[in-house]
Design a protein around this motif. Structure first.
Motif, mmCIF file in Angstrom:
data_model
loop_
_atom_site.group_PDB
_atom_site.id
_atom_site.type_symbol
_atom_site.label_atom_id
_atom_site.label_comp_id
_atom_site.label_asym_id
_atom_site.label_seq_id
_atom_site.Cartn_x
_atom_site.Cartn_y
_atom_site.Cartn_z
ATOM 1 N N TYR A 89 31.205 36.529 32.313
ATOM 2 C CA TYR A 89 30.850 35.853 33.418
ATOM 3 C C TYR A 89 29.831 36.735 33.902
ATOM 4 O O TYR A 89 29.890 36.144 35.112
ATOM 5 C CB TYR A 89 32.177 36.001 33.741
ATOM 6 C CG TYR A 89 32.783 34.830 33.372
ATOM 7 C CD1 TYR A 89 33.505 33.481 33.604
ATOM 8 C CD2 TYR A 89 33.598 35.710 31.876
ATOM 9 C CE1 TYR A 89 34.164 32.590 32.398
ATOM 10 C CE2 TYR A 89 34.673 34.099 31.522
ATOM 11 C CZ TYR A 89 34.732 32.627 31.430
ATOM 12 O OH TYR A 89 35.113 32.045 31.215
ATOM 13 N N ASP A 107 39.372 36.325 40.662
ATOM 14 C CA ASP A 107 37.992 34.945 39.966
ATOM 15 C C ASP A 107 38.723 36.159 38.712
ATOM 16 O O ASP A 107 38.524 35.872 37.492
ATOM 17 C CB ASP A 107 36.828 35.893 40.467
ATOM 18 C CG ASP A 107 36.313 35.449 41.526
ATOM 19 O OD1 ASP A 107 36.696 33.713 42.316
ATOM 20 O OD2 ASP A 107 35.507 35.576 42.576
ATOM 21 N N ASP A 108 38.638 37.664 38.591
ATOM 22 C CA ASP A 108 39.470 37.662 37.471
ATOM 23 C C ASP A 108 40.045 37.146 36.565
ATOM 24 O O ASP A 108 40.032 37.268 35.213
ATOM 25 C CB ASP A 108 40.191 39.271 37.615
ATOM 26 C CG ASP A 108 38.917 40.103 38.353
ATOM 27 O OD1 ASP A 108 37.289 40.278 38.322
ATOM 28 O OD2 ASP A 108 39.424 41.364 39.143
ATOM 29 N N GLU A 112 40.427 33.912 36.516
ATOM 30 C CA GLU A 112 40.425 32.562 36.358
ATOM 31 C C GLU A 112 39.265 32.943 35.063
ATOM 32 O O GLU A 112 39.127 32.511 34.029
ATOM 33 C CB GLU A 112 39.007 32.313 37.012
ATOM 34 C CG GLU A 112 38.121 31.124 36.779
ATOM 35 C CD GLU A 112 37.659 30.532 37.329
ATOM 36 O OE1 GLU A 112 36.915 30.056 37.839
ATOM 37 O OE2 GLU A 112 37.507 30.894 39.547
ATOM 38 N N TYR A 113 38.173 34.383 34.934
ATOM 39 C CA TYR A 113 37.624 34.610 33.774
ATOM 40 C C TYR A 113 38.331 35.075 32.633
ATOM 41 O O TYR A 113 38.409 34.662 31.729
ATOM 42 C CB TYR A 113 36.665 35.793 34.124
ATOM 43 C CG TYR A 113 35.468 36.164 35.251
ATOM 44 C CD1 TYR A 113 35.354 34.782 35.296
ATOM 45 C CD2 TYR A 113 35.788 37.047 36.170
ATOM 46 C CE1 TYR A 113 34.062 34.712 36.569
ATOM 47 C CE2 TYR A 113 34.518 37.058 37.514
ATOM 48 C CZ TYR A 113 34.274 35.364 37.938
ATOM 49 O OH TYR A 113 33.404 36.264 38.854
#
Length: 169
Positions: A41, A64-65, A67-68
């Protein structure tokens, strides 16, 4: 004979973990770990690893973390953790139709559900022997209940596919 205290890896396999721990274990078990996820990512590996460390109070995970890690690992422990926050919510991973006949899929779904029922009943029986449910045992039973509901949903989808083929065929 003393009872062995469960390791975090043991808990990760048997119980629904808090979200930060499920993300940590998912990233740790991913080939290449957090560094590989960060590389995919384009985020700083050190930053992501610090955020995933459950003992690091100065670094907090972001959406975001989440999601990654979830997208890269597709680890069911993360979904278990997220949905444990919503009482009565369960997840089910829809599988596209395969080349197997619908009858075969239906039989496999019945077998999966039967296995999950057996697992849950066996663990309930084992935990009831001493008449006391520990928090770890309750967490394990909740996870098994979620897996049973997911297997039931899979059976329903297979049955609908089978009914659709047999009524049209």
């Amino acid at each position: 004979m003393s009872k062995r205290w469960p390791t975090s890896r043991d808990r990760a396999e048997r119980e629904i973990l808090p979200l930060n721990l499920s993300l940590y274990h998912a990233a740790r078990d991913y080939p290449g770990g957090g560094k590989a996820i960060a590389a995919v990512y384009g985020v700083p590996a050190t930053t992501l690893q610090h955020r995933l460390n459950p003992n690091a109070d100065t670094h907090k995970l972001t959406v975001d973390d989440l999601e990654y890690v979830l997208e890269a690992t597709r680890d069911p422990r993360i979904l278990d953790s997220l949905l444990s926050l919503v009482p009565g919510a369960h997840w089910f991973e829809y599988q596209e139709a395969t080349n197997d006949s619908s009858e075969q899929q239906l039989m496999e779904s019945v077998a999966e559900m039967s296995s999950r029922v057996s697992d849950l009943l066996s663990r309930i029986s084992e935990h009831r022997k001493d008449g006391v449910y520990t928090s770890g045992e309750v967490s394990e039973l909740k996870k098994l209940k979620g897996q049973l509901i997911s297997a039931l949903q899979g059976l329903l989808v297979s049955a609908q596919r089978f009914d659709g083929e047999s009524s049209h065929g």
